[in-house]
Design a protein around this motif. Sequence first.
Motif, short mmCIF file in Angstrom:
data_model
loop_
_atom_site.label_atom_id
_atom_site.label_comp_id
_atom_site.label_asym_id
_atom_site.label_seq_id
_atom_site.Cartn_x
_atom_site.Cartn_y
_atom_site.Cartn_z
N PHE A 1 0.81 -1.21 0.00
CA PHE A 1 0.00 0.00 0.00
C PHE A 1 0.85 1.27 0.00
O PHE A 1 0.43 2.31 0.47
CB PHE A 1 -0.95 -0.01 1.20
CG PHE A 1 -1.92 -1.17 1.17
CD1 PHE A 1 -2.93 -1.23 0.22
CD2 PHE A 1 -1.79 -2.21 2.07
CE1 PHE A 1 -3.81 -2.30 0.19
CE2 PHE A 1 -2.67 -3.29 2.05
CZ PHE A 1 -3.68 -3.33 1.10
N THR B 1 0.97 5.56 3.65
CA THR B 1 -0.23 5.25 4.41
C THR B 1 0.05 4.26 5.54
O THR B 1 0.74 3.26 5.35
CB THR B 1 -1.31 4.64 3.49
OG1 THR B 1 -1.56 5.56 2.42
CG2 THR B 1 -2.59 4.40 4.24
N LYS C 1 -1.85 1.69 8.41
CA LYS C 1 -3.09 0.93 8.58
C LYS C 1 -3.35 0.68 10.07
O LYS C 1 -2.42 0.56 10.87
CB LYS C 1 -2.98 -0.43 7.86
CG LYS C 1 -2.74 -0.33 6.36
CD LYS C 1 -3.92 0.26 5.64
CE LYS C 1 -3.71 0.24 4.13
NZ LYS C 1 -4.78 0.96 3.42
N HIS D 1 -2.60 0.44 -3.30
CA HIS D 1 -3.26 1.73 -3.07
C HIS D 1 -3.44 2.49 -4.38
O HIS D 1 -4.20 3.46 -4.43
CB HIS D 1 -2.42 2.56 -2.10
CG HIS D 1 -1.07 2.95 -2.65
ND1 HIS D 1 -0.18 2.02 -3.15
CD2 HIS D 1 -0.46 4.15 -2.77
CE1 HIS D 1 0.91 2.64 -3.56
NE2 HIS D 1 0.77 3.93 -3.34
N ASN E 1 -6.57 5.41 -1.16
CA ASN E 1 -6.64 6.13 0.10
C ASN E 1 -6.83 7.63 -0.10
O ASN E 1 -7.75 8.22 0.46
CB ASN E 1 -5.36 5.90 0.91
CG ASN E 1 -5.21 4.47 1.37
OD1 ASN E 1 -6.05 3.95 2.07
ND2 ASN E 1 -4.12 3.83 0.96
N GLN F 1 -5.20 8.75 -6.04
CA GLN F 1 -5.46 7.31 -6.06
C GLN F 1 -6.88 6.93 -6.48
O GLN F 1 -7.06 5.97 -7.25
CB GLN F 1 -5.09 6.70 -4.70
CG GLN F 1 -3.61 6.82 -4.37
CD GLN F 1 -3.30 6.65 -2.90
OE1 GLN F 1 -4.08 6.08 -2.16
NE2 GLN F 1 -2.13 7.16 -2.48
#
Length: 491
Positions: A296, A300, A302, A369, A390, A394
């Motif tokens: 990803f 970012t 998670k 992502h 996200n 994207q």
Amino acid sequence: MADDEGRHQHKSHHFLVVAYGVQGHINPARVLAHRLTQLGVDGSGSVLATLSVQVAAHRRMFPSLDGDMETTDGVISYAPHSDGLDDSSMPKDAEDWVRRRRASSESLSTIVAGLADRGRPVTCIICTMVLQHVLDVAREHSIPLAIYWIQPATVLAVGYHYFHGYDEVIAAHAVDTACEVCLPGLNRPLRIGSFPSYLVDTSGSEMSKAIKDLFRELFEYIDQWRPKVLVNTFNELEENALIEMKQHLDMFVIGPMVGSSMEERIHLFTHDDAEKKRYMEWLGAQQEKSVVYVSFGSMTKKTKKQMDEIIRGLQQCGRPYLLVMRKDGLEDDDGSHSLENPHSQGMVVDWCNQLDVLSHPAVGCFVSHCGWNSTIEAMASGVPVIGVPNMFDQPTNVYLVEEEWGVGVRAQRNIDGVLTATELARCIGLVMDLGEKAMAIRERARALKELVQAAGNIGGSSERDLIDFVETIKAHDTISVNKSMSGSMKT
């Protein structure tokens, strides 16, 4: 005699490529810098390139260097500039933005002056999209500027038209993600949910406001100063968007800037040879197109809940998987959470060389992502994509992957914003099973891979446009020299 001296001084063309200090900006900027130096522009002179990022990123790129030293990889040079803090933090408020912009401008200006003093004057500055201080320095030194648009042309078209008359209609419908808006250059209406996140944010996010202001200033600069715009895409991929934007911008289509899987890449995260040997050997033991690759990106984080769902989804699908998840990638980690599972069919790594992984024959799909670099790297490798967007560009990239190019699907989050295990497993089956849709996606991915390779080959459309761009800079440089020489003679 003087005329010969002037031509000699400007025989080399020196590009200062300035990139924001994150993975998604640095690697396409570095590939561009390398390709510029490799151009044999009619044999009349060499092309030099220097890449400059913020000091904090430069230190991570070259951890073995002492302090903030300039360096070279034998092809291009690297010269860091300072934002005044050099700690990789984000600006806290508007005043902080202003302070850092001033410090960055002063530091970069010093680099430009220093290169000139050493006999390597910068003949063109190239910056990755929204670096305000670069705009300042180009104006201060009267150096031609080119904007390096490292997102798709569709996002360029959306952003351009947002700031040229469509902002009110888009803002009026921002809360309705299913609402469709027609924009010039797009093949079909675009849903609000597929717009770049910063243009339709309704949360009041300070980051979204800041990014929107950055893009507003960029497009105002483009309108006033008409810089060259280099776009990291290719004609066959986004034909209508490119035709539309060429009516408004002095544009060169130079993508895909993917680089080679054999080329050493810049990694801002720990990546050693032993770890690479481990995951590449593991891939080598898997069946062809059987592995689900999951990553990803570099920005970012998670939640533990989200990562647990992802792990369960991967296990439910029953296929081998390679999951990239840094130890600092969990936003609510208390140190007790572990993604390692010795009884599973997968492997978890902190970081990997994505080009090597995607080009491995064992990889059958990419859960991503859908940052633009990851998207075009998947296309260059012929790997179908499951998009889990996200922020930033994207959502638009996933729209292109699924609805325009048919090389993947978008995974839907639940009402709490979580990608569930069931949904992930469903999407993996959708692109990797033997159904009609899966086969169509894989066939389209194979066809697109051929187009990507053709555009990026020697003599392909990317190289031709890049040569044309350098020629325009050379012509500008020659005119400037002639004007200067003429002024000197009159004096």
